[in-house]
Design an enzyme around this catalytic site. Structure first.
Site, PDB file in Angstrom:
ATOM      1  N   TRP A 192      15.643 -13.371 -40.508  1.00  0.00           N
ATOM      2  CA  TRP A 192      14.288 -13.428 -39.967  1.00  0.00           C
ATOM      3  C   TRP A 192      13.291 -13.187 -41.119  1.00  0.00           C
ATOM      4  CZ3 TRP A 192      10.590  -9.482 -39.933  1.00  0.00           C
ATOM      5  CH2 TRP A 192       9.387  -9.826 -39.273  1.00  0.00           C
ATOM      6  N   ASP A 359      -1.994 -17.287 -28.626  1.00  0.00           N
ATOM      7  CA  ASP A 359      -0.575 -16.938 -28.755  1.00  0.00           C
ATOM      8  C   ASP A 359      -0.152 -15.996 -27.627  1.00  0.00           C
ATOM      9  OD1 ASP A 359       2.000 -15.920 -30.264  1.00  0.00           O
ATOM     10  OD2 ASP A 359       1.222 -17.546 -31.511  1.00  0.00           O
ATOM     11  N   ASP A 360       0.923 -15.290 -27.835  1.00  0.00           N
ATOM     12  CA  ASP A 360       1.542 -14.407 -26.844  1.00  0.00           C
ATOM     13  C   ASP A 360       0.530 -13.413 -26.255  1.00  0.00           C
ATOM     14  OD1 ASP A 360       3.389 -13.000 -25.408  1.00  0.00           O
ATOM     15  OD2 ASP A 360       4.640 -12.452 -27.128  1.00  0.00           O
ATOM     16  N   ARG A 436      14.571  -7.771 -28.105  1.00  0.00           N
ATOM     17  CA  ARG A 436      13.117  -7.770 -27.871  1.00  0.00           C
ATOM     18  C   ARG A 436      12.829  -7.553 -26.384  1.00  0.00           C
ATOM     19  NH1 ARG A 436       8.068 -11.878 -28.943  1.00  0.00           N
ATOM     20  NH2 ARG A 436       6.807 -10.405 -30.055  1.00  0.00           N
ATOM     21  N   LYS A 469       2.791 -24.139 -28.272  1.00  0.00           N
ATOM     22  CA  LYS A 469       3.737 -23.499 -29.200  1.00  0.00           C
ATOM     23  C   LYS A 469       4.897 -22.981 -28.347  1.00  0.00           C
ATOM     24  CE  LYS A 469       4.006 -19.640 -32.498  1.00  0.00           C
ATOM     25  NZ  LYS A 469       3.213 -18.588 -33.145  1.00  0.00           N
ATOM     26  N   TRP A 470       6.081 -23.575 -28.533  1.00  0.00           N
ATOM     27  CA  TRP A 470       7.254 -23.276 -27.686  1.00  0.00           C
ATOM     28  C   TRP A 470       8.145 -22.311 -28.448  1.00  0.00           C
ATOM     29  CZ3 TRP A 470       8.691 -26.110 -23.019  1.00  0.00           C
ATOM     30  CH2 TRP A 470       9.965 -25.773 -22.524  1.00  0.00           C
ATOM     31  N   ASP A 471       8.055 -21.042 -28.075  1.00  0.00           N
ATOM     32  CA  ASP A 471       8.746 -19.986 -28.827  1.00  0.00           C
ATOM     33  C   ASP A 471      10.092 -19.652 -28.178  1.00  0.00           C
ATOM     34  OD1 ASP A 471       9.083 -17.999 -30.722  1.00  0.00           O
ATOM     35  OD2 ASP A 471       7.261 -16.900 -30.206  1.00  0.00           O
ATOM     36  N   ASN A 473      12.768 -16.171 -28.729  1.00  0.00           N
ATOM     37  CA  ASN A 473      12.851 -14.998 -29.599  1.00  0.00           C
ATOM     38  C   ASN A 473      14.114 -14.158 -29.511  1.00  0.00           C
ATOM     39  OD1 ASN A 473      10.393 -14.861 -31.233  1.00  0.00           O
ATOM     40  ND2 ASN A 473       9.372 -14.964 -29.257  1.00  0.00           N
ATOM     41  N   CYS A 519       9.274 -23.020 -32.194  1.00  0.00           N
ATOM     42  CA  CYS A 519       9.208 -21.753 -32.918  1.00  0.00           C
ATOM     43  C   CYS A 519      10.372 -20.911 -32.424  1.00  0.00           C
ATOM     44  CB  CYS A 519       7.876 -21.072 -32.588  1.00  0.00           C
ATOM     45  SG  CYS A 519       7.732 -19.387 -33.216  1.00  0.00           S
ATOM     46  N   ASP A 541       8.064 -16.374 -39.689  1.00  0.00           N
ATOM     47  CA  ASP A 541       7.094 -15.319 -39.376  1.00  0.00           C
ATOM     48  C   ASP A 541       6.581 -14.663 -40.650  1.00  0.00           C
ATOM     49  OD1 ASP A 541       6.841 -15.596 -36.702  1.00  0.00           O
ATOM     50  OD2 ASP A 541       8.274 -14.031 -36.164  1.00  0.00           O
TER      51      ASP A 541
END
Ligand code: DGJ
Length: 718
Positions: A192, A359-360, A436, A469-471, A473, A519, A541
């Protein structure tokens, strides 16, 4: 013709403009690999290769034969491309020739991302059918030859023509045997915020596996490997690239054997793959794009760039200039409200930015990352007037509006999870490991995929949203699905990918005007599979300009600049604590898809002025940067200077970056590449250079540069 078959010698010649790939059938009708490398003429192929290198019968030890698609169980003890568990419990497979078809064009791979033809004349395809007479398994090897672009795409389709179920234990797209062992191989490892570091190793006696077991291509290894001659570097030597067009667990193995042969295999990771193939069913592997270069890594990369830009990425943005954006993540993290967002957007507008990305943190009760994934309903505490109102306010400023999602995930603290606790990937009776503080939705289930399609689509319908934006995590643990019986749990990972690809296909086709960026905690799923649906990716990131030199340099090993998202962020940098000049941050970021990710309302006047100029410059040069030919010149992994160039038509851009100054360093000239040696190029300061001098003597780099400084030189052919 790109593909020729000589019926007498039973040899297939797959020819691109500069390369040849040759397959032969021996007397036992086994498909053997004969050659891959620089272009040969048909007569040379028929005459020279046939008699010398074809092992005539099964009696010759299989472990020295070069198989086109090696199988397990009949004496080849190296890594098999095909390993199939038969109904009677053994895993012996023996494939022999059962026919072939050659046609122009290339068929889509059902449900999978794949390189495509714009015109049928772009490629010619060979379907080579092999059969196991005992079990009825047939394996169709697909080779699509893109003559102009010097690329061969390979995949395999398994068909069960027998009357008993089979179990596929591998799903290799390609396997290539090389004569000799005198090679190195290069792959991209990382972590990461430190993605895709090139690592070059010698082929030795033994097996080296570059792989992901994570249910995602991953930060740690990229689905790519290149075999290289010992003398190969950026501009010289033989390089054989294998790029796997897939976003899940994969394996690329390099095996040096006792008989001085090297085998490279790339495909689904056999570690966790187990697929039942019932009578009458077929299974299509994802494909690998294979590139041979006789001029080192740069030429290999350029061939991948052209292929992926023009024949993998789709939609209206594939070849378009990308908007310069401002994203609020590093500016506010979760702590924003409508006024703060509008304040940042307004500052962005003043700088000439074109797109604001929220964003988030805009949905559910998401004030931190411990909740609400799955509940895609706006948080009225932060945005009391809703998304539509906010998007329209941004539009009124003269900017487009984009939105972050993480659709594949669910937070245990969410309405979705409370309503459907079995919708996540899990194994009954076992703890559900969180990462997370979230779990992964089970996209092997059609109902879960349908939910995601509707949840995302209804938000996209609810407001003027121009970018997503397709994240994603976290990676998979406790892999299991509530809907599959015990016989099929080994299929979950690949079924998940098929589900994800269906979701992406449906959403991206339903919203053709939206620009999608993938992402995964930065660059944890930077792969060719996702580029088929989303033409750009958030690269890492790590937004530190100096770290980004490395990350962007090595991402370009396979992926085009138009895929590489890159933002200017605040200093001290949030990941490294490093302070770099605004100019350098801009120059690094505009070497990709340019954007900003900091609170613009807090910029000093000087930084604002520098950034504004960079935005103006980017608008002039982004066509060349994103769609031109990219060449790596000086590596950030060696020495104190990094350099790269872009060329499109008459426009040439040279970028160079000083990392750390070295005392008493000799003056540096940067040898440029691919220019017209007989032409002249004018720089913006009026100096005229000959192409020959720029390539052979090199461009005279500014010797006064300090640590972390950069220069962008625009040249035009006159
Ligand atoms: C990970 C991404 O890489 C970041 O850019 C940001 O979108 C965060 N997720 C948000 O949670």
């Amino acid at each position: 013709m790109a593909i020729n078959f000589d019926a007498q010698s039973r040899i297939f010649h797959l020819a691109t403009a500069h390369t040849s790939y040759v397959i032969g059938l021996n007397e036992g009708s086994q498909a053997l690999h004969l050659y891959w490398g620089a272009h040969l003429s048909d007569p040379d192929v028929w005459a020279i290769l046939a008699p010398r290198q074809m092992h005539a019968s099964f009696e010759v030890e299989s472990c020295i034969k070069a198989f086109e698609y090696p199988c397990h169980g009949t004496g080849d003890y190296r890594t098999p491309a095909a390993r199939v568990l038969n109904a009677d419990g053994n895993s012996v497979t023996c494939l022999t020739y059962a026919g072939h078809e050659i046609y122009s064009g290339k068929k889509p791979l059902d449900g999978l991302p794949a390189v495509y033809c714009r015109e049928d004349s772009d490629a010619e395809t060979l379907e080579l059918r092999l059969k196991d007479e005992l079990t009825g398994l047939e394996v169709v090897l697909n080779y699509s030859v893109f003559e102009e672009m010097d690329v061969i795409c390979r995949s395999a389709r398994y068909e069960n023509h027998g009357d008993k179920s089979l179990r596929l234990l591998t799903g290799a797209a390609a396997s290539v045997d090389f004569f000799g062992k005198d090679y190195d191989f290069l792959h991209l490892q990382g972590a990461w915020a430190r993605e895709r570091v090139p690592e070059r190793l010698p082929v030795t006696h033994g097996l080296y596996s570059i792989e992901s077991r994570r249910g995602a291509s991953g930060h740690q290894h990229n689905p790519f490997v290149a075999l290289m001659s010992k003398n190969a570097d950026e501009f010289n030597g033989d390089v054989y690239g294998f790029s796997f067009i897939y976003s899940g667990s994969f394996a690329a193995t390099v095996e040096g054997t006792a008989y001085a042969c090297t085998r490279v295999t790339i495909g689904l990771n056999p570690y966790s793959f187990n697929w039942e193939l019932k009578p009458g069913e077929s299974f299509q592997t994802p494909e690998a794009a294979m590139v041979y270069s006789d001029k080192g890594l740069n030429l290999m990369s350029q061939r991948y760039h052209t292929l992926y830009r023009t024949h993998l990425c789709r939609g209206k943005y594939a070849l378009a200039e990308r908007p310069i954006l401002i994203n609020n993540w590093e500016a506010t993290y979760f702590g924003f409200n409508e006024e703060k967002i509008v304040e940042i957007a307004r500052a962005g507008k003043e700088m000439g930015l074109e797109l604001f990305v929220l964003d988030d943190g805009w949905f559910g009760k998401r004030d931190t990352d411990n909740c609400s994934l799955g509940d895609w309903v706006v948080d009225k505490k932060k945005l009391p007037n809703g998304l539509d109102h906010l998007a329209k306010r941004i539009n009124e400023l003269g900017m487009k509006f984009g939105l972050w999602f993480e659709p594949e995930m669910v937070s245990p603290d969410s309405d979705l999870y409370r309503a459907h606790p079995d919708w996540c990937i899990h194994v009954p009776g076992r703890a559900r490991t969180q990462a997370r503080q979230q779990l992964i939705l089970d996209l092997s289930r059609a109902d879960v995929c349908d939910y995601i399609i509707e949840a995302v689509s209804s938000v996209l319908r609810s407001a003027p949203i121009s970018y997503v934006k397709w994240d994603m995590n976290r990676n998979m643990t406790e892999i299991g699905s509530a809907l599959l019986d015990s016989e099929h749990q080994g299929e979950v990972e690949h079924r998940y990918m098929l589900g994800l690809y269906r979701v992406l296909e449906t959403i991206t086709q339903s919203f053709p005007d939206v620009l999608f960026e993938s992402c995964s905690g930065g660059g944890g799923r930077f792969d060719a599979g996702l580029l088929y649906y989303m033409p750009q990716t958030w690269t890492s990131d790590d937004t530190d300009a100096i770290e980004r030199l490395k990350i962007q340099y090595s991402t370009s090993m396979v992926y085009p600049i138009s895929a590489i998202g890159s933002h200017v962020s605040a200093v001290p940098n949030h990941q490294t604590g490093r302070t770099t000049p605004m100019q350098t941050r801009c120059d690094v970021a505009m070497s990709g898809n340019f954007g900003f990710e900091l609170d613009l309302s807090k910029l000093s006047e000087d930084d604002m002025a520098t950034a504004k100029k960079a935005v103006e410059l980017c608008k002039r040069i982004r066509g060349t940067v994103q769609q031109g030919e990219f060449t790596r010149l000086l590596s950030p992994y060696e020495g104190s200077m990094t350099a790269w160039q872009f060329v499109r038509g008459d426009a040439v851009i040279l970028c160079y970056f000083k990392v750390l100054n070295v005392p008493a360093e000799p003056l540096r000239r940067i040898k440029m590449k691919g220019l017209d040696p007989d032409a002249h190029y004018r720089a913006e300061d009026g100096t005229v250079y000959s192409g020959g001098a720029l390539m052979n003597m090199g461009y005279p780099a500014d010797w006064r540069m300090r640590d972390f400084e950069s220069r962008v030189i625009l040249l035009e052919k006159v």
